[in-house]
Design a protein around this motif. Structure first.
Motif, PDB file in Angstrom:
ATOM      1  N   GLY A  25      92.288 -73.166 -80.280  1.00  0.00           N
ATOM      2  CA  GLY A  25      93.204 -72.398 -79.450  1.00  0.00           C
ATOM      3  C   GLY A  25      93.164 -72.786 -77.992  1.00  0.00           C
ATOM      4  N   TYR A  26      92.257 -73.670 -77.616  1.00  0.00           N
ATOM      5  CA  TYR A  26      92.161 -74.088 -76.217  1.00  0.00           C
ATOM      6  C   TYR A  26      91.967 -75.593 -76.162  1.00  0.00           C
ATOM      7  N   LEU A  27      92.860 -76.263 -75.477  1.00  0.00           N
ATOM      8  CA  LEU A  27      92.793 -77.710 -75.323  1.00  0.00           C
ATOM      9  C   LEU A  27      92.444 -78.025 -73.884  1.00  0.00           C
ATOM     10  N   ARG A  50      93.316 -75.357 -61.508  1.00  0.00           N
ATOM     11  CA  ARG A  50      91.891 -75.045 -61.379  1.00  0.00           C
ATOM     12  C   ARG A  50      91.607 -73.603 -61.788  1.00  0.00           C
ATOM     13  N   SER A  51      92.511 -72.979 -62.522  1.00  0.00           N
ATOM     14  CA  SER A  51      92.392 -71.538 -62.730  1.00  0.00           C
ATOM     15  C   SER A  51      91.910 -71.079 -64.107  1.00  0.00           C
ATOM     16  N   PHE A  52      91.575 -71.974 -65.013  1.00  0.00           N
ATOM     17  CA  PHE A  52      91.062 -71.553 -66.318  1.00  0.00           C
ATOM     18  C   PHE A  52      90.137 -72.632 -66.832  1.00  0.00           C
ATOM     19  N   TYR A  53      88.867 -72.303 -66.951  1.00  0.00           N
ATOM     20  CA  TYR A  53      87.895 -73.318 -67.374  1.00  0.00           C
ATOM     21  C   TYR A  53      86.628 -72.651 -67.892  1.00  0.00           C
ATOM     22  N   GLU A 105      74.937 -56.525 -71.930  1.00  0.00           N
ATOM     23  CA  GLU A 105      75.327 -57.802 -71.333  1.00  0.00           C
ATOM     24  C   GLU A 105      76.316 -58.521 -72.228  1.00  0.00           C
ATOM     25  N   MET A 106      77.109 -59.395 -71.609  1.00  0.00           N
ATOM     26  CA  MET A 106      78.045 -60.236 -72.344  1.00  0.00           C
ATOM     27  C   MET A 106      78.020 -61.625 -71.729  1.00  0.00           C
ATOM     28  N   GLU A 107      78.197 -62.600 -72.588  1.00  0.00           N
ATOM     29  CA  GLU A 107      78.289 -63.976 -72.125  1.00  0.00           C
ATOM     30  C   GLU A 107      79.649 -64.223 -71.483  1.00  0.00           C
ATOM     31  N   ILE A 108      79.648 -65.041 -70.460  1.00  0.00           N
ATOM     32  CA  ILE A 108      80.886 -65.459 -69.814  1.00  0.00           C
ATOM     33  C   ILE A 108      81.370 -66.712 -70.537  1.00  0.00           C
ATOM     34  N   ASP A 109      82.515 -66.639 -71.191  1.00  0.00           N
ATOM     35  CA  ASP A 109      83.050 -67.770 -71.941  1.00  0.00           C
ATOM     36  C   ASP A 109      84.060 -68.579 -71.134  1.00  0.00           C
ATOM     37  N   PHE A 110      84.802 -67.905 -70.249  1.00  0.00           N
ATOM     38  CA  PHE A 110      85.802 -68.593 -69.429  1.00  0.00           C
ATOM     39  C   PHE A 110      85.833 -67.998 -68.032  1.00  0.00           C
ATOM     40  N   VAL A 111      86.279 -68.808 -67.087  1.00  0.00           N
ATOM     41  CA  VAL A 111      86.514 -68.370 -65.716  1.00  0.00           C
ATOM     42  C   VAL A 111      88.027 -68.393 -65.512  1.00  0.00           C
ATOM     43  N   LEU A 112      88.555 -67.317 -64.934  1.00  0.00           N
ATOM     44  CA  LEU A 112      89.979 -67.200 -64.672  1.00  0.00           C
ATOM     45  C   LEU A 112      90.172 -67.073 -63.168  1.00  0.00           C
ATOM     46  N   GLY A 113      90.902 -67.996 -62.588  1.00  0.00           N
ATOM     47  CA  GLY A 113      91.163 -67.978 -61.151  1.00  0.00           C
ATOM     48  C   GLY A 113      90.642 -69.245 -60.497  1.00  0.00           C
ATOM     49  N   SER A 114      91.366 -69.730 -59.530  1.00  0.00           N
ATOM     50  CA  SER A 114      90.980 -70.979 -58.858  1.00  0.00           C
ATOM     51  C   SER A 114      89.856 -70.778 -57.866  1.00  0.00           C
ATOM     52  N   HIS A 117      91.363 -67.067 -54.089  1.00  0.00           N
ATOM     53  CA  HIS A 117      91.406 -65.638 -53.777  1.00  0.00           C
ATOM     54  C   HIS A 117      90.369 -64.851 -54.573  1.00  0.00           C
ATOM     55  N   ALA A 118      90.140 -65.248 -55.798  1.00  0.00           N
ATOM     56  CA  ALA A 118      89.194 -64.520 -56.651  1.00  0.00           C
ATOM     57  C   ALA A 118      88.922 -65.317 -57.920  1.00  0.00           C
ATOM     58  N   ARG A 119      87.880 -64.907 -58.609  1.00  0.00           N
ATOM     59  CA  ARG A 119      87.578 -65.423 -59.942  1.00  0.00           C
ATOM     60  C   ARG A 119      87.200 -64.246 -60.818  1.00  0.00           C
ATOM     61  N   SER A 120      87.812 -64.175 -61.979  1.00  0.00           N
ATOM     62  CA  SER A 120      87.453 -63.182 -62.979  1.00  0.00           C
ATOM     63  C   SER A 120      86.740 -63.911 -64.102  1.00  0.00           C
ATOM     64  N   TYR A 121      85.956 -63.177 -64.849  1.00  0.00           N
ATOM     65  CA  TYR A 121      85.169 -63.775 -65.924  1.00  0.00           C
ATOM     66  C   TYR A 121      85.572 -63.144 -67.244  1.00  0.00           C
ATOM     67  N   LEU A 122      85.723 -63.984 -68.259  1.00  0.00           N
ATOM     68  CA  LEU A 122      86.232 -63.551 -69.553  1.00  0.00           C
ATOM     69  C   LEU A 122      85.217 -63.803 -70.657  1.00  0.00           C
ATOM     70  N   HIS A 123      85.230 -62.930 -71.625  1.00  0.00           N
ATOM     71  CA  HIS A 123      84.404 -63.059 -72.824  1.00  0.00           C
ATOM     72  C   HIS A 123      85.340 -63.113 -74.029  1.00  0.00           C
ATOM     73  N   VAL A 124      85.011 -63.939 -75.006  1.00  0.00           N
ATOM     74  CA  VAL A 124      85.788 -64.025 -76.237  1.00  0.00           C
ATOM     75  C   VAL A 124      85.042 -63.252 -77.323  1.00  0.00           C
ATOM     76  N   THR A 125      85.703 -62.250 -77.891  1.00  0.00           N
ATOM     77  CA  THR A 125      85.091 -61.442 -78.953  1.00  0.00           C
ATOM     78  C   THR A 125      85.053 -62.254 -80.248  1.00  0.00           C
ATOM     79  N   PRO A 126      84.276 -61.819 -81.231  1.00  0.00           N
ATOM     80  CA  PRO A 126      84.280 -62.496 -82.528  1.00  0.00           C
ATOM     81  C   PRO A 126      85.673 -62.546 -83.168  1.00  0.00           C
ATOM     82  N   ALA A 127      86.547 -61.600 -82.816  1.00  0.00           N
ATOM     83  CA  ALA A 127      87.919 -61.580 -83.347  1.00  0.00           C
ATOM     84  C   ALA A 127      88.848 -62.501 -82.555  1.00  0.00           C
ATOM     85  N   GLY A 128      88.322 -63.160 -81.505  1.00  0.00           N
ATOM     86  CA  GLY A 128      89.126 -64.090 -80.724  1.00  0.00           C
ATOM     87  C   GLY A 128      89.879 -63.471 -79.564  1.00  0.00           C
ATOM     88  N   GLN A 129      89.610 -62.208 -79.251  1.00  0.00           N
ATOM     89  CA  GLN A 129      90.275 -61.558 -78.125  1.00  0.00           C
ATOM     90  C   GLN A 129      89.538 -61.863 -76.831  1.00  0.00           C
TER      91      GLN A 129
END
Length: 159
Positions: A25-27, A50-53, A105-114, A117-129
């Protein structure tokens, strides 16, 4: 600009069809560089490019020294840290005797934001959300941790 937009859309549309395994789902944008080097080089210099990695050295946020944040409204303490080459966000509260309670605690799977201005941190659930984690990084005045958009209130969504 048209080429940059086409590149961004192709990355989103083709990703599910081209990637498999853990990153299905991510290339990675670099996969397009061989055939589209001019567009790739131009795009990666934009804020959007530079906003999703994946978390790593490109993230200027401090996960070692300046890595804690106290949210007074919810009386929760957060620590952002690295363990085993991975990054995490951890929450706890302080019990009446001074010990930690309500630890999560949760693992950070992705960084959102260049990071402009800001960076948010994302986690991917076992269901892929994708779930936005409560604390983000804001670069003004040398950089600091603070609540992510929508979380700066006593009854926020938490993790």
């Amino acid at each position: 600009m048209r080429g940059v937009l086409a590149f961004a859309l192709a990355s989103l549309v083709l990703a599910p069809a081209l990637s498999q395994g853990e990153d299905a789902g991510y290339l990675e944008a670099s996969a397009c560089a061989t055939c589209h080097s001019g567009i790739y080089e131009s795009y990666r210099r934009t804020g959007m490019g530079r906003s999703f990695y994946r978390p790593g050295s490109a993230d200027a946020a401090d996960f070692v020294r300046n890595n804690t944040y106290y949210h007074k409204a919810s009386d929760e303490h957060y620590t952002m840290y690295e363990r085993g080459g991975r990054r995490y966000q951890r929450r706890h509260q302080v019990a009446p005797g001074g010990s930690e309670t309500n630890v999560f605690e949760m693992e950070i799977d992705f960084v959102l934001g260049s990071g402009s201005h800001a960076r948010s941190y994302l986690h991917v659930t076992p269901a892929g959300q994708l779930i936005e984690l409560p604390v983000g990084w804001y670069p003004e005045n040398g950089g600091s941790w603070a609540m992510s958009p929508g979380y700066d209130r006593p009854d926020h969504m938490d993790f």
